[in-house]
Structure formats: C-alpha cells, structure tokens
Write a protein that holds these residues in place. Structure first.
Motif, PDB file in Angstrom:
ATOM      1  N   LEU A 220     -36.499 -40.283  36.491  1.00 27.18           N
ATOM      2  CA  LEU A 220     -35.390 -39.343  36.379  1.00 27.18           C
ATOM      3  C   LEU A 220     -34.999 -39.118  34.917  1.00 27.18           C
ATOM      4  O   LEU A 220     -34.766 -37.973  34.499  1.00 27.18           O
ATOM      5  CB  LEU A 220     -34.184 -39.854  37.164  1.00 27.18           C
ATOM      6  CG  LEU A 220     -34.307 -39.830  38.686  1.00 27.18           C
ATOM      7  CD1 LEU A 220     -33.086 -40.473  39.329  1.00 27.18           C
ATOM      8  CD2 LEU A 220     -34.473 -38.401  39.202  1.00 27.18           C
ATOM      9  N   GLN A 221     -34.942 -40.187  34.138  1.00 22.99           N
ATOM     10  CA  GLN A 221     -34.522 -40.039  32.743  1.00 22.99           C
ATOM     11  C   GLN A 221     -35.452 -39.124  31.956  1.00 22.99           C
ATOM     12  O   GLN A 221     -35.007 -38.342  31.116  1.00 22.99           O
ATOM     13  CB  GLN A 221     -34.433 -41.410  32.072  1.00 22.99           C
ATOM     14  CG  GLN A 221     -33.250 -42.240  32.538  1.00 22.99           C
ATOM     15  CD  GLN A 221     -32.950 -43.386  31.608  1.00 22.99           C
ATOM     16  OE1 GLN A 221     -32.890 -43.205  30.388  1.00 22.99           O
ATOM     17  NE2 GLN A 221     -32.762 -44.579  32.158  1.00 22.99           N
ATOM     18  N   PHE A 222     -36.762 -39.222  32.245  1.00 16.72           N
ATOM     19  CA  PHE A 222     -37.742 -38.389  31.526  1.00 16.72           C
ATOM     20  C   PHE A 222     -38.110 -37.137  32.304  1.00 16.72           C
ATOM     21  O   PHE A 222     -39.047 -36.430  31.934  1.00 16.72           O
ATOM     22  CB  PHE A 222     -38.987 -39.214  31.196  1.00 16.72           C
ATOM     23  CG  PHE A 222     -38.749 -40.251  30.141  1.00 16.72           C
ATOM     24  CD1 PHE A 222     -38.688 -39.910  28.801  1.00 16.72           C
ATOM     25  CD2 PHE A 222     -38.532 -41.577  30.489  1.00 16.72           C
ATOM     26  CE1 PHE A 222     -38.451 -40.863  27.826  1.00 16.72           C
ATOM     27  CE2 PHE A 222     -38.291 -42.546  29.519  1.00 16.72           C
ATOM     28  CZ  PHE A 222     -38.242 -42.183  28.188  1.00 16.72           C
ATOM     29  N   ARG A 223     -37.390 -36.893  33.402  1.00 19.21           N
ATOM     30  CA  ARG A 223     -37.528 -35.664  34.186  1.00 19.21           C
ATOM     31  C   ARG A 223     -38.961 -35.440  34.647  1.00 19.21           C
ATOM     32  O   ARG A 223     -39.484 -34.317  34.604  1.00 19.21           O
ATOM     33  CB  ARG A 223     -37.006 -34.465  33.385  1.00 19.21           C
ATOM     34  CG  ARG A 223     -35.587 -34.679  32.872  1.00 19.21           C
ATOM     35  CD  ARG A 223     -35.068 -33.469  32.122  1.00 19.21           C
ATOM     36  NE  ARG A 223     -34.659 -32.423  33.033  1.00 19.21           N
ATOM     37  CZ  ARG A 223     -34.262 -31.212  32.646  1.00 19.21           C
ATOM     38  NH1 ARG A 223     -34.249 -30.905  31.367  1.00 19.21           N
ATOM     39  NH2 ARG A 223     -33.902 -30.316  33.525  1.00 19.21           N
ATOM     40  N   ASN A 224     -39.563 -36.517  35.123  1.00 21.31           N
ATOM     41  CA  ASN A 224     -40.932 -36.424  35.644  1.00 21.31           C
ATOM     42  C   ASN A 224     -40.935 -36.253  37.158  1.00 21.31           C
ATOM     43  O   ASN A 224     -41.739 -36.842  37.871  1.00 21.31           O
ATOM     44  CB  ASN A 224     -41.719 -37.685  35.267  1.00 21.31           C
ATOM     45  CG  ASN A 224     -41.980 -37.773  33.787  1.00 21.31           C
ATOM     46  OD1 ASN A 224     -42.161 -36.750  33.120  1.00 21.31           O
ATOM     47  ND2 ASN A 224     -41.993 -38.985  33.255  1.00 21.31           N
ATOM     48  N   ALA A 251     -33.234 -31.348  40.100  1.00 27.07           N
ATOM     49  CA  ALA A 251     -34.190 -31.664  39.035  1.00 27.07           C
ATOM     50  C   ALA A 251     -33.679 -31.213  37.674  1.00 27.07           C
ATOM     51  O   ALA A 251     -34.205 -31.632  36.642  1.00 27.07           O
ATOM     52  CB  ALA A 251     -35.544 -31.015  39.328  1.00 27.07           C
ATOM     53  N   ASP A 252     -32.650 -30.357  37.649  1.00 28.57           N
ATOM     54  CA  ASP A 252     -32.083 -29.858  36.401  1.00 28.57           C
ATOM     55  C   ASP A 252     -30.964 -30.741  35.856  1.00 28.57           C
ATOM     56  O   ASP A 252     -30.410 -30.462  34.795  1.00 28.57           O
ATOM     57  CB  ASP A 252     -31.535 -28.442  36.610  1.00 28.57           C
ATOM     58  CG  ASP A 252     -32.616 -27.444  36.967  1.00 28.57           C
ATOM     59  OD1 ASP A 252     -33.621 -27.374  36.232  1.00 28.57           O
ATOM     60  OD2 ASP A 252     -32.464 -26.742  37.983  1.00 28.57           O
ATOM     61  N   SER A 256     -30.111 -38.800  31.674  1.00 24.77           N
ATOM     62  CA  SER A 256     -30.209 -39.703  30.534  1.00 24.77           C
ATOM     63  C   SER A 256     -29.008 -40.641  30.511  1.00 24.77           C
ATOM     64  O   SER A 256     -27.926 -40.315  31.008  1.00 24.77           O
ATOM     65  CB  SER A 256     -30.257 -38.914  29.223  1.00 24.77           C
ATOM     66  OG  SER A 256     -29.013 -38.278  28.973  1.00 24.77           O
ATOM     67  N   GLU A 257     -29.182 -41.813  29.914  1.00 25.43           N
ATOM     68  CA  GLU A 257     -28.067 -42.752  29.826  1.00 25.43           C
ATOM     69  C   GLU A 257     -26.980 -42.206  28.910  1.00 25.43           C
ATOM     70  O   GLU A 257     -25.786 -42.383  29.175  1.00 25.43           O
ATOM     71  CB  GLU A 257     -28.560 -44.114  29.334  1.00 25.43           C
ATOM     72  CG  GLU A 257     -27.524 -45.203  29.483  1.00 25.43           C
ATOM     73  CD  GLU A 257     -28.110 -46.592  29.513  1.00 25.43           C
ATOM     74  OE1 GLU A 257     -27.474 -47.495  28.941  1.00 25.43           O
ATOM     75  OE2 GLU A 257     -29.190 -46.787  30.102  1.00 25.43           O
TER      76      GLU A 257
END
Length: 418
Positions: A220-224, A251-252, A256-257
């Motif tokens: 999720l953090q790297f939007r993969n 997905a949009d 990120s932390e």
C-alpha cells in the motif's frame, strides 16, 4: 462512512455491487480464474484483497499456492466458507515474541479481522451491556482533587463531539491536576473520536507534538496495488469523488506513513492536567488503547483495573458483493514508535472489577485505589464518607452506539496529493 442514513447507505451498496461483484473486473493479471459461481468469486476476491491490504500480507503465499476456491468452495454455507477462509488467512503471520499468530484465538475467528453482511437498512448498532446495565452515557464526577470521566465507546465524532465538549467544560472549570478516564467498557471505535478526546485532555504545550502514526504494509505504501482500484473512494457524504476526469478509487489513497501521521492540536480550555489514570479491563481495546498509548511519551500515566484486550491494529472497510470486510490494515504507533501491546497492557494497580459498579463513586474499587495511590491512607477514610459531585450526561443521538466488534476504524483516508 460507516454510520450512514438509509438513503445514502442504499446508494453506496448499489455502487459497491457494481464495482465489486463482477470478478472479471478484478482480474487484469490472470491472478485467478475469471469465471465461477458467485460464492467462488467472493472466496477468490477475499484472498486477492488480503494480498494487497492485509498488514502482514508478506506471509500470504501466491494465489496459485493457496488456491482459495479449492479449499473453501466445498463448505456448504457461504458464510461458513468465508469465516474459515478469513481465519486461515489471519493465522499465517506468527508473532516471534509469542510464537503464535498475531490474530490467534481459541474460538475459530481472528482476534482482529472480521466481516459482516451489508444491509440496505440502517445497521443495528448497540453497545449496551446487559451484564453490567451500563449504557452509552458519559459519566462526569469530581472526587476530592480528581476529575473523573467515563466514556463507553468512540462513535463517529459528529455524534459525540457536543457531549464531550459539555463534559470537558465542567472538568476544565475545576482546574484539577488529576484526571481519571474510565475505559473499562470501551472496546474502541473511530480513531478521530479518540484523537479528539486526547486533544481535550492534553495541555496547549503539546500542540504540534507527534501524537501517533498509522503504518500500512509496503504494498500500500508504494502503491503496488492491482485490484484495490475496484473499490470506489467516497467522500464523507457517501458520494463518488472525481479526480483527473475519472472516479477515484481506494488505490488513489495516500497510504504513506508521512501522510498518516497526526499531531496534538489542543481543544477546549482544560490546561491543568498533570496526572492521568486510566481504568481498564479486558474489554478496553482498540481506539481506547490507542488513547492510552499516545499519552505514554508525555505523561507518567497509570492503568488501574485489569489487563487490556491488546489491539494496536486498525481497519478500513473493503466491500465484496454483499459483505464488508475489515482486514487488519495498519499499525498504530505512538510518538516513541511503540505499538507492542498485542497481548494487552498490564495495569500498574491491579483491581478486581465488580459487575455493577457505581461509576464515579469514591467507594468504587478502582477509584478508591487511585485515591489511595495519590494520597495514601490519609484521605481514604474521609473520602469513603463523601458523596461525589457526579453527573451522567445522556447522549442525545440514538445512533451513537457501536456494534459488538472491536473497532479501530479510520474514516479519514485522504487521496494522494489532496
């Protein structure tokens, strides 16, 4: 997005049906068969979403290894099949400290993750406990030099904000240095509400200091993500959001932390608190544990009562056909990066809790133990004869109750770059 009126909820269910019922729209990369029965497609979809959003998704094997429909389609009742699949998924990641899965329980359901069947009717949300005859009111009291507050759940902020403001107007006027927050019946709720309560308690000197952060998995953090685009992103009114000429999806979202870090922002007029005691039990969980955790770096807090439930994990809902799934999706960390209370928080002062206590009464076992801890025996005799200045604030909105599940729900997920 959870507590919606009849009209909005019906519209949202229709949207989710159109987005998530068709498996062919999920499978752009041949991750799984694109045909099958409705039950098979639901079973597949649960596993594929878990591979993207589950906090410990690195522990899940590939679809071709796990083969969810082969494992669970032969279970006759669809709900039983889904329940078994969800439990098996959540038992794959082992906590190396305890050598048991993070979500292990002895009753066949995960400790944190859960699902429920959606309905076009307003959900029956009820936090009332027949065992204790405790409703969802707020109890405010003054005992000697102590302010006392009991809050039994954290519903959506707009449903409780005025009640909390009223309670803290009374507490602030006393200008006392010690506050007792009774969370013995509070199994959590919305993060935003727990955060608001923290800002009512905290002094202005904490403004701008780190409160907590939400940490999602690397996918999720790297939007993969590949299939999360099939979940529509809705605004606070339950309406679809348009970005760049298209419908926004989950997905949009910014996972990120940095984008999910929150800071103290003082609310109300209370500035006098120096000591915080929390009354806890095995029912104290989720957002109520988060409230305790975020004060640890800044106050010498004490827990009184019983060990808490142990849930530093939060959710956002994923909708598949007629079900809403709440998979463990992010870890709550305080300003020191601490989140290791999977087994619960131990009390500093252990007290056996009674079944029907009079909350705010100085003779109640937990409050009496706090008075003893603060003052020693000198004031116990005097206090035991005292009638507390006690008030019960009846909540005004009948839809303020939460359901039986242990929540730590984030309803403020933001779109990337918004």
């Amino acid at each position: 997005m959870y507590d919606l009126n009849h009209r909005c909820l019906y519209s949202i269910l229709l949207i989710f049906f159109l987005f998530s019922c068709k498996k062919s729209s999920l499978d752009d990369n041949n991750l799984s068969p694109i045909t099958g029965t409705r039950k098979e497609l639901t079973i597949d979809s649960l596993y594929l979403y878990a591979k993207e959003i589950y906090l410990w998704n690195e522990a899940l094997p590939e679809y071709s290894t796990f083969l969810p429909r082969d494992r669970y389609s032969n279970i006759t009742a669809e709900k039983d099949a889904i329940k078994k699949e969800l439990f098996d998924i959540t038992q794959l990641k082992v906590n190396k400290t305890t050598n048991i899965p993070y979500e292990f329980t002895n009753y066949g359901s995960p400790k944190y993750s859960f699902f429920e069947e959606k309905t076009t009717r307003s959900p029956k949300l009820n936090a009332y406990s027949k065992e204790t005859n405790i409703g969802n009111e707020i109890v405010v009291a003054r005992v000697n030099d102590i302010s006392y507050l009991a809050v039994h759940s954290f519903p959506e902020l707009n449903n409780i904000k005025s009640d909390l403001d009223e309670a803290f107007s009374k507490i602030a006027s006393s200008k006392l240095s010690t506050i007792v927050v009774d969370l013995r019946y509070n199994n959590g709720g919305y993060i935003e509400t727990a955060e608001y309560l923290a800002n009512l308690i905290a002094p202005s000197m904490l403004n701008g200091k780190l409160m907590y952060s939400e940490s999602f998995n690397q996918t999720l953090q790297f939007r993969n993500t590949k299939i999360l685009k099939n979940q529509p992103y809705l605004d606070s009114n339950g309406d679809i959001v348009i970005i760049n000429g298209r419908k926004a999806t989950m997905a949009d979202v910014d996972y990120s932390e940095k984008g999910n870090t929150y800071f103290f922002n003082k609310k109300g007029n209370l500035e006098s608190v120096k000591n915080i005691y929390f009354i806890t039990s095995a029912k104290t969980a989720s957002a109520s544990e988060m409230l305790i955790s975020l004060f640890k770096p800044y106050f010498n807090i004490k827990l009184v009562g019983e060990k808490t439930y142990g849930k530093p994990i939060g959710f956002f809902p994923i909708h598949i056909d007629k079900y809403s799934f709440y998979l463990s999706s992010f870890l709550i960390k305080n300003a020191n990066g601490w989140s290791d209370y999977y087994s619960g928080m131990d009390p500093n002062i252990r007290v056996e809790l009674s079944t029907n206590p009079i909350l705010g009464d100085p003779n109640e076992a937990c409050l009496k133990s706090i008075i003893l801890d603060l003052y020693g025996n000198s004031k116990i005799a005097k206090t035991s004869q005292q009638i507390a200045n006690r008030e019960i604030l009846k909540m005004k909105n009948p839809n303020k109750q939460l359901n039986k599940n242990v929540f730590l729900t984030e309803n403020r997920l933001k779109l990337k770059n918004q």
